[in-house]
Design a protein around this motif. Sequence first.
Motif, PDB file in Angstrom:
ATOM      1  N   TYR A  31      36.059  38.539  48.650  1.00  0.00           N
ATOM      2  CA  TYR A  31      36.621  37.654  47.635  1.00  0.00           C
ATOM      3  C   TYR A  31      36.015  36.250  47.720  1.00  0.00           C
ATOM      4  CZ  TYR A  31      40.287  41.095  46.645  1.00  0.00           C
ATOM      5  OH  TYR A  31      40.967  42.224  46.267  1.00  0.00           O
ATOM      6  N   VAL A  32      35.881  35.737  48.924  1.00  0.00           N
ATOM      7  CA  VAL A  32      35.365  34.381  49.099  1.00  0.00           C
ATOM      8  C   VAL A  32      33.895  34.299  48.695  1.00  0.00           C
ATOM      9  CG1 VAL A  32      34.840  32.588  50.799  1.00  0.00           C
ATOM     10  CG2 VAL A  32      37.036  33.781  50.888  1.00  0.00           C
ATOM     11  N   ILE A  33      33.080  35.241  49.166  1.00  0.00           N
ATOM     12  CA  ILE A  33      31.646  35.222  48.852  1.00  0.00           C
ATOM     13  C   ILE A  33      31.419  35.375  47.351  1.00  0.00           C
ATOM     14  CG2 ILE A  33      29.476  36.471  49.149  1.00  0.00           C
ATOM     15  CD1 ILE A  33      30.391  37.131  51.993  1.00  0.00           C
ATOM     16  N   THR A  34      32.134  36.302  46.724  1.00  0.00           N
ATOM     17  CA  THR A  34      31.976  36.512  45.283  1.00  0.00           C
ATOM     18  C   THR A  34      32.402  35.282  44.502  1.00  0.00           C
ATOM     19  OG1 THR A  34      32.408  38.872  45.584  1.00  0.00           O
ATOM     20  CG2 THR A  34      32.580  38.002  43.354  1.00  0.00           C
ATOM     21  N   THR A  35      33.486  34.630  44.914  1.00  0.00           N
ATOM     22  CA  THR A  35      33.950  33.438  44.214  1.00  0.00           C
ATOM     23  C   THR A  35      32.944  32.309  44.349  1.00  0.00           C
ATOM     24  OG1 THR A  35      36.257  34.060  44.613  1.00  0.00           O
ATOM     25  CG2 THR A  35      35.827  31.771  44.037  1.00  0.00           C
ATOM     26  N   THR A 195      38.335  37.310  32.483  1.00  0.00           N
ATOM     27  CA  THR A 195      36.930  37.729  32.489  1.00  0.00           C
ATOM     28  C   THR A 195      36.586  38.516  33.738  1.00  0.00           C
ATOM     29  OG1 THR A 195      36.361  35.761  31.205  1.00  0.00           O
ATOM     30  CG2 THR A 195      34.559  36.943  32.271  1.00  0.00           C
ATOM     31  N   VAL A 196      36.954  37.980  34.911  1.00  0.00           N
ATOM     32  CA  VAL A 196      36.591  38.661  36.160  1.00  0.00           C
ATOM     33  C   VAL A 196      37.326  39.994  36.290  1.00  0.00           C
ATOM     34  CG1 VAL A 196      35.995  36.528  37.345  1.00  0.00           C
ATOM     35  CG2 VAL A 196      38.356  37.341  37.420  1.00  0.00           C
ATOM     36  N   ASP A 197      38.548  40.071  35.790  1.00  0.00           N
ATOM     37  CA  ASP A 197      39.269  41.341  35.851  1.00  0.00           C
ATOM     38  C   ASP A 197      38.630  42.374  34.923  1.00  0.00           C
ATOM     39  OD1 ASP A 197      41.737  42.918  36.644  1.00  0.00           O
ATOM     40  OD2 ASP A 197      41.994  42.865  34.467  1.00  0.00           O
ATOM     41  N   TYR A 198      38.230  41.954  33.727  1.00  0.00           N
ATOM     42  CA  TYR A 198      37.614  42.872  32.776  1.00  0.00           C
ATOM     43  C   TYR A 198      36.249  43.359  33.265  1.00  0.00           C
ATOM     44  CZ  TYR A 198      35.949  44.694  28.302  1.00  0.00           C
ATOM     45  OH  TYR A 198      35.458  45.504  27.298  1.00  0.00           O
ATOM     46  N   PHE A 199      35.524  42.491  33.963  1.00  0.00           N
ATOM     47  CA  PHE A 199      34.211  42.853  34.480  1.00  0.00           C
ATOM     48  C   PHE A 199      34.273  43.434  35.893  1.00  0.00           C
ATOM     49  CE2 PHE A 199      31.312  39.929  31.745  1.00  0.00           C
ATOM     50  CZ  PHE A 199      31.709  40.627  30.634  1.00  0.00           C
ATOM     51  N   ALA A 200      35.489  43.596  36.430  1.00  0.00           N
ATOM     52  CA  ALA A 200      35.687  44.167  37.772  1.00  0.00           C
ATOM     53  C   ALA A 200      34.965  43.373  38.848  1.00  0.00           C
ATOM     54  CB  ALA A 200      35.234  45.631  37.805  1.00  0.00           C
ATOM     55  N   VAL A 201      35.013  42.041  38.727  1.00  0.00           N
ATOM     56  CA  VAL A 201      34.431  41.147  39.722  1.00  0.00           C
ATOM     57  C   VAL A 201      35.524  40.759  40.708  1.00  0.00           C
ATOM     58  CG1 VAL A 201      33.335  38.908  40.115  1.00  0.00           C
ATOM     59  CG2 VAL A 201      32.698  40.290  38.129  1.00  0.00           C
ATOM     60  N   ALA A 206      41.424  37.270  41.082  1.00  0.00           N
ATOM     61  CA  ALA A 206      41.742  38.678  40.869  1.00  0.00           C
ATOM     62  C   ALA A 206      42.407  39.290  42.098  1.00  0.00           C
ATOM     63  CB  ALA A 206      40.478  39.452  40.507  1.00  0.00           C
ATOM     64  N   GLY A 207      41.963  38.885  43.292  1.00  0.00           N
ATOM     65  CA  GLY A 207      42.558  39.393  44.513  1.00  0.00           C
ATOM     66  C   GLY A 207      43.997  38.943  44.681  1.00  0.00           C
ATOM     67  N   ILE A 208      44.282  37.679  44.366  1.00  0.00           N
ATOM     68  CA  ILE A 208      45.655  37.180  44.458  1.00  0.00           C
ATOM     69  C   ILE A 208      46.561  37.924  43.482  1.00  0.00           C
ATOM     70  CG2 ILE A 208      47.104  35.160  44.027  1.00  0.00           C
ATOM     71  CD1 ILE A 208      44.759  33.452  45.048  1.00  0.00           C
ATOM     72  N   ASN A 214      50.422  43.869  41.974  1.00  0.00           N
ATOM     73  CA  ASN A 214      50.187  45.307  42.068  1.00  0.00           C
ATOM     74  C   ASN A 214      50.578  45.887  43.424  1.00  0.00           C
ATOM     75  OD1 ASN A 214      49.201  45.290  39.476  1.00  0.00           O
ATOM     76  ND2 ASN A 214      47.065  45.098  40.104  1.00  0.00           N
ATOM     77  N   MET A 215      50.469  45.068  44.477  1.00  0.00           N
ATOM     78  CA  MET A 215      50.807  45.544  45.815  1.00  0.00           C
ATOM     79  C   MET A 215      52.184  45.063  46.277  1.00  0.00           C
ATOM     80  SD  MET A 215      47.149  45.151  47.731  1.00  0.00           S
ATOM     81  CE  MET A 215      45.685  45.963  47.093  1.00  0.00           C
ATOM     82  N   TYR A 216      52.864  44.277  45.455  1.00  0.00           N
ATOM     83  CA  TYR A 216      54.253  43.895  45.698  1.00  0.00           C
ATOM     84  C   TYR A 216      54.435  43.142  47.007  1.00  0.00           C
ATOM     85  CZ  TYR A 216      54.632  47.576  42.225  1.00  0.00           C
ATOM     86  OH  TYR A 216      54.451  48.363  41.125  1.00  0.00           O
ATOM     87  N   ASN A 217      53.540  42.194  47.280  1.00  0.00           N
ATOM     88  CA  ASN A 217      53.671  41.409  48.505  1.00  0.00           C
ATOM     89  C   ASN A 217      53.228  39.985  48.232  1.00  0.00           C
ATOM     90  OD1 ASN A 217      53.233  40.228  51.149  1.00  0.00           O
ATOM     91  ND2 ASN A 217      53.433  42.300  51.945  1.00  0.00           N
ATOM     92  N   LEU A 218      54.155  39.026  48.367  1.00  0.00           N
ATOM     93  CA  LEU A 218      53.802  37.621  48.163  1.00  0.00           C
ATOM     94  C   LEU A 218      52.931  37.095  49.290  1.00  0.00           C
ATOM     95  CD1 LEU A 218      57.223  36.163  46.954  1.00  0.00           C
ATOM     96  CD2 LEU A 218      55.258  36.833  45.585  1.00  0.00           C
ATOM     97  N   GLY A 219      53.108  37.643  50.488  1.00  0.00           N
ATOM     98  CA  GLY A 219      52.339  37.151  51.628  1.00  0.00           C
ATOM     99  C   GLY A 219      50.910  37.601  51.650  1.00  0.00           C
ATOM    100  N   GLY A 220      50.623  38.820  51.182  1.00  0.00           N
ATOM    101  CA  GLY A 220      49.235  39.208  51.190  1.00  0.00           C
ATOM    102  C   GLY A 220      48.936  40.672  51.079  1.00  0.00           C
TER     103      GLY A 220
END
Length: 226
Positions: A31-35, A195-201, A206-208, A214-220
Motif C-alpha cells: 500500500y505504501v509503495i503503490t501510494t 479511481t484507484v478502486d475501479y482500476f484495482a490499484v 483503498a486499503g483503509i 469490508n473486513m469489519y475492523n476499525l483497528g486494521g
Amino acid sequence: MALPVLSVFYLALFPDENIWGHLASTVLPVYVITTVQLVVGVSLLSILAGVGCAWLVTMYRFPGRRLFEWALLLPFAVPAYVIAYVYTDLLEFAGPIQGALRALFGWESARDYWFPEIRSLGGAILMLSLVLYPYIYLLARAAFLEHSVSLRDASRLLGCNAWQSFWRISLPIARPAIAVGVSLVSMETINDFGTVDYFAVKSLTAGIYDTWLNMYNLGGRPRSRA
C-alpha cells in the motif's frame, strides 16, 4: 472539533487486537509503495501539464488563447472516477478505439498487437493527472501574470532565448506557487478512492476502506466471527 480526528488516532493506535505487526508483514508495504508511486507520477504529470499550459496561455498569443484560459479549468468540474469510467470504455479491448484498430489492420485478438492497459497503476496516474493538473495551472498562471515584464526583457537583452528565460527567470519565481499546487495535487491523489478502486490499484485509501468496511475492523484486520 478535534474529537473525531483524535478518536481515529486512538482507534488506530490502541486496537482491540495487536494488528500492526500483521499489517507490516502483509499488505502495508504494498500500500505504501503503490501510494508513493501514484503521488510521484501524478505530481510530475500535473507539473508538466499545469506549468506548460500556464506558460503558453500567459506568455504567447495564438488563436483560441482566451478560450483555453478558462477551458483548461474545466477538469475541475468532473470527478476523477467519471473520467476513469469514460476512458476505460474508450480504450478497453471491446471499446471503439481498439475495435477500429482491429478492423483497420485485420487483427483478431489481443495477441496480434500491443495496447497499453488502461486499468493499471499507469492508467490511474494518467486519469488523476488529467483531473488534478488545474490546481497547478491556476496557481502557476497567477504567478506568471504577476511577473515583471522587465525581468524577462532584461534576460532576453542579456542573450537568453525563450527557454532560458523561462528556466532561469520565470520558473524560479513561480516555484512557491507551483509547490502549493503540487501539495494540493498530492493530497487529492492520496484521498482519491473511486479511481484507484475501479482500476484495482492497491493504495492506502483503498486499503483503509477495504479493512474498515469490508473486513469489519476499525483497528486494521478482520476479527474472527462465529
